[in-house]
Design a protein around this motif. Structure first.
Motif, PDB file in Angstrom:
ATOM      1  N   VAL A 135       0.776  -1.093   0.133  1.00 48.54           N
ATOM      2  CA  VAL A 135      -0.002  -0.082  -0.086  1.00 48.54           C
ATOM      3  C   VAL A 135       0.727   1.196   0.123  1.00 48.54           C
ATOM      4  O   VAL A 135       0.518   2.244  -0.661  1.00 48.54           O
ATOM      5  CB  VAL A 135      -0.917  -0.126   1.226  1.00 48.54           C
ATOM      6  CG1 VAL A 135      -1.769   1.479   1.354  1.00 48.54           C
ATOM      7  CG2 VAL A 135      -1.979  -1.174   1.173  1.00 48.54           C
ATOM      8  N   ARG A 136       2.072   1.068   0.782  1.00 46.30           N
ATOM      9  CA  ARG A 136       2.848   2.277   0.740  1.00 46.30           C
ATOM     10  C   ARG A 136       3.427   2.593  -0.429  1.00 46.30           C
ATOM     11  O   ARG A 136       3.916   3.568  -0.966  1.00 46.30           O
ATOM     12  CB  ARG A 136       3.665   2.036   1.887  1.00 46.30           C
ATOM     13  CG  ARG A 136       4.905   3.564   2.142  1.00 46.30           C
ATOM     14  CD  ARG A 136       5.771   3.102   3.199  1.00 46.30           C
ATOM     15  NE  ARG A 136       6.606   4.335   3.596  1.00 46.30           N
ATOM     16  CZ  ARG A 136       7.569   4.349   4.221  1.00 46.30           C
ATOM     17  NH1 ARG A 136       8.091   3.051   4.858  1.00 46.30           N
ATOM     18  NH2 ARG A 136       8.363   5.356   4.624  1.00 46.30           N
ATOM     19  N   SER A 137       3.999   1.536  -1.029  1.00 48.02           N
ATOM     20  CA  SER A 137       4.630   1.629  -2.616  1.00 48.02           C
ATOM     21  C   SER A 137       3.705   2.025  -3.595  1.00 48.02           C
ATOM     22  O   SER A 137       4.023   2.611  -4.465  1.00 48.02           O
ATOM     23  CB  SER A 137       5.167   0.339  -2.891  1.00 48.02           C
ATOM     24  OG  SER A 137       6.415  -0.218  -1.877  1.00 48.02           O
ATOM     25  N   ALA A 138       2.470   1.678  -3.338  1.00 44.99           N
ATOM     26  CA  ALA A 138       1.439   1.946  -4.338  1.00 44.99           C
ATOM     27  C   ALA A 138       1.401   3.471  -4.344  1.00 44.99           C
ATOM     28  O   ALA A 138       1.172   4.173  -5.402  1.00 44.99           O
ATOM     29  CB  ALA A 138      -0.074   1.375  -3.947  1.00 44.99           C
ATOM     30  N   GLU A 139       1.096   3.913  -3.095  1.00 48.94           N
ATOM     31  CA  GLU A 139       1.105   5.429  -2.929  1.00 48.94           C
ATOM     32  C   GLU A 139       2.322   6.019  -3.425  1.00 48.94           C
ATOM     33  O   GLU A 139       2.539   7.172  -4.227  1.00 48.94           O
ATOM     34  CB  GLU A 139       0.862   5.931  -1.388  1.00 48.94           C
ATOM     35  CG  GLU A 139       0.723   7.327  -1.629  1.00 48.94           C
ATOM     36  CD  GLU A 139       0.590   7.892  -0.092  1.00 48.94           C
ATOM     37  OE1 GLU A 139      -0.264   9.151   0.061  1.00 48.94           O
ATOM     38  OE2 GLU A 139       0.769   7.449   0.780  1.00 48.94           O
ATOM     39  N   ALA A 140       3.478   5.592  -3.351  1.00 49.19           N
ATOM     40  CA  ALA A 140       4.981   6.188  -3.699  1.00 49.19           C
ATOM     41  C   ALA A 140       4.973   6.433  -5.040  1.00 49.19           C
ATOM     42  O   ALA A 140       5.435   7.264  -5.677  1.00 49.19           O
ATOM     43  CB  ALA A 140       6.009   5.513  -2.906  1.00 49.19           C
ATOM     44  N   PHE A 141       4.459   5.341  -5.740  1.00 44.36           N
ATOM     45  CA  PHE A 141       4.770   5.153  -7.176  1.00 44.36           C
ATOM     46  C   PHE A 141       3.556   5.485  -7.992  1.00 44.36           C
ATOM     47  O   PHE A 141       3.665   5.102  -9.260  1.00 44.36           O
ATOM     48  CB  PHE A 141       5.424   3.565  -7.612  1.00 44.36           C
ATOM     49  CG  PHE A 141       6.704   3.515  -6.791  1.00 44.36           C
ATOM     50  CD1 PHE A 141       7.822   4.408  -7.008  1.00 44.36           C
ATOM     51  CD2 PHE A 141       6.739   2.170  -6.230  1.00 44.36           C
ATOM     52  CE1 PHE A 141       8.815   4.071  -6.496  1.00 44.36           C
ATOM     53  CE2 PHE A 141       7.913   2.194  -5.435  1.00 44.36           C
ATOM     54  CZ  PHE A 141       9.162   3.171  -5.665  1.00 44.36           C
ATOM     55  N   GLY A 166       0.859   5.294   7.111  1.00 42.46           N
ATOM     56  CA  GLY A 166      -0.286   6.228   7.128  1.00 42.46           C
ATOM     57  C   GLY A 166      -0.625   6.235   5.485  1.00 42.46           C
ATOM     58  O   GLY A 166      -1.633   6.852   5.263  1.00 42.46           O
ATOM     59  N   SER A 167      -0.113   5.366   4.611  1.00 46.43           N
ATOM     60  CA  SER A 167      -0.286   5.685   3.162  1.00 46.43           C
ATOM     61  C   SER A 167      -2.008   4.852   3.257  1.00 46.43           C
ATOM     62  O   SER A 167      -2.605   5.291   2.048  1.00 46.43           O
ATOM     63  CB  SER A 167       0.748   4.639   2.399  1.00 46.43           C
ATOM     64  OG  SER A 167       1.667   5.501   2.126  1.00 46.43           O
ATOM     65  N   VAL A 168      -2.184   3.965   3.931  1.00 43.67           N
ATOM     66  CA  VAL A 168      -3.697   3.485   3.994  1.00 43.67           C
ATOM     67  C   VAL A 168      -4.888   4.306   4.184  1.00 43.67           C
ATOM     68  O   VAL A 168      -5.874   4.189   3.825  1.00 43.67           O
ATOM     69  CB  VAL A 168      -3.481   2.319   4.969  1.00 43.67           C
ATOM     70  CG1 VAL A 168      -3.776   2.753   6.499  1.00 43.67           C
ATOM     71  CG2 VAL A 168      -5.255   1.537   4.627  1.00 43.67           C
TER      72      VAL A 168
END
Length: 268
Positions: A135-141, A166-168
């Motif tokens: 989920v964090r990587s999804a937001e980052a990229f 916190g990305s969730v």
């Protein structure tokens, strides 16, 4: 239950049977019915991330040894607990002394289909740390959303929540059935099965076109993608590894593929 201004004097709750304490304990345990649908968060960082992301806080809990964080908005219910009661309600062994009940965001499939969709599908992931990292990587990229299938660990699992850092709170996470995921194809989304090996039908990540609407399917940590997902896929993609390893960790593989998709799209 009364509401307190954040600077008001609050009596200390010393009973583990307090209604709000029981609700917090249920939320940490993932018992949606007993928590009335609330999600529990713990620690200053996640509290700040939740507030920064516009989450709605129901109740903030602080241990008797510390002050109410200044970031807590006025009007939010605040309960001060004895250290013993606080420790009995949270999950960590060395609690930071602050926790909260919050209303989880609700996302729909349309939320992940905005723009040129780049979707990550977690199909049967069991490790909450892997899901949170993805989920964090999804937001980052720059992914447009994460879709989880039945049998996948909840994104609100405490370990998943902490791994997402916190990305969730900001990345749309949607639960979907196999039929709903198959329906993405009718909406112009290619389903890409990620596999840990190369054969005549598998495309290396750097040769796959991620610039159009697509969804990366990441399978179970041990068994990989089940047959139904493999049959549904429009193509198979793998990450070539020159080293002597059979496969990559699910979170690492998904993150690398999301990075490659981001790299291609940024250069488009």
């Amino acid at each position: 239950m009364p509401f307190f201004e954040k600077n008001a004097t609050v009596s200390v709750v010393s009973s583990r049977a307090n209604g709000r304490v029981k609700q917090l304990r249920a939320a940490f345990a993932g018992q949606a019915r007993l928590s009335e649908g609330m999600v529990a968060i713990e620690g200053d960082h996640l509290l700040d991330e939740a507030l920064r992301s516009g989450m709605v806080l129901k109740t903030v809990f602080v241990s008797e040894r510390r002050e109410v964080p200044k970031s807590v908005p006025r009007g939010v219910e605040v309960l001060r607990l004895t250290d013993e009661v606080f420790a009995s309600a949270v999950e960590t062994r060395s609690p930071q002394g602050v926790a909260a009940l919050m209303v989880p965001p609700v996302a729909a499939m349309d939320d992940v289909l905005r723009g040129t969709p780049l979707i990550l599908i977690a199909a049967g992931l069991q490790d909450p740390g892997n899901l949170g990292t993805l989920v964090r990587s999804a937001e980052a990229f720059g992914a447009t959303g994460v879709v989880v299938t039945p049998g996948t660990v909840s994104a609100w699992n405490q370990k998943a929540l902490r791994a997402s850092v916190g990305s969730v709170f900001r990345m749309p996470v949607v639960s979907a059935t196999a039929e709903e995921i198959a329906g993405l194809k009718a909406r112009g989304v290619r389903l890409l099965a990620t596999v840990g090996f190369e054969d005549g039908e598998t495309v290396a990540a750097q040769e796959m076109d991620f610039s159009t609407a697509c969804a990366l399917m990441i399978g179970n940590e041990g068994a990989g993608l089940a047959a139904e997902w493999m049959e549904m896929a429009d193509a198979r993609v793998t990450i070539p590894c020159p080293g002597p390893v059979e496969s990559l960790n699910a979170a690492i593989a998904g993150s690398l593929l999301l990075y490659e998709a981001s790299r291609q799209r940024s250069g488009r």
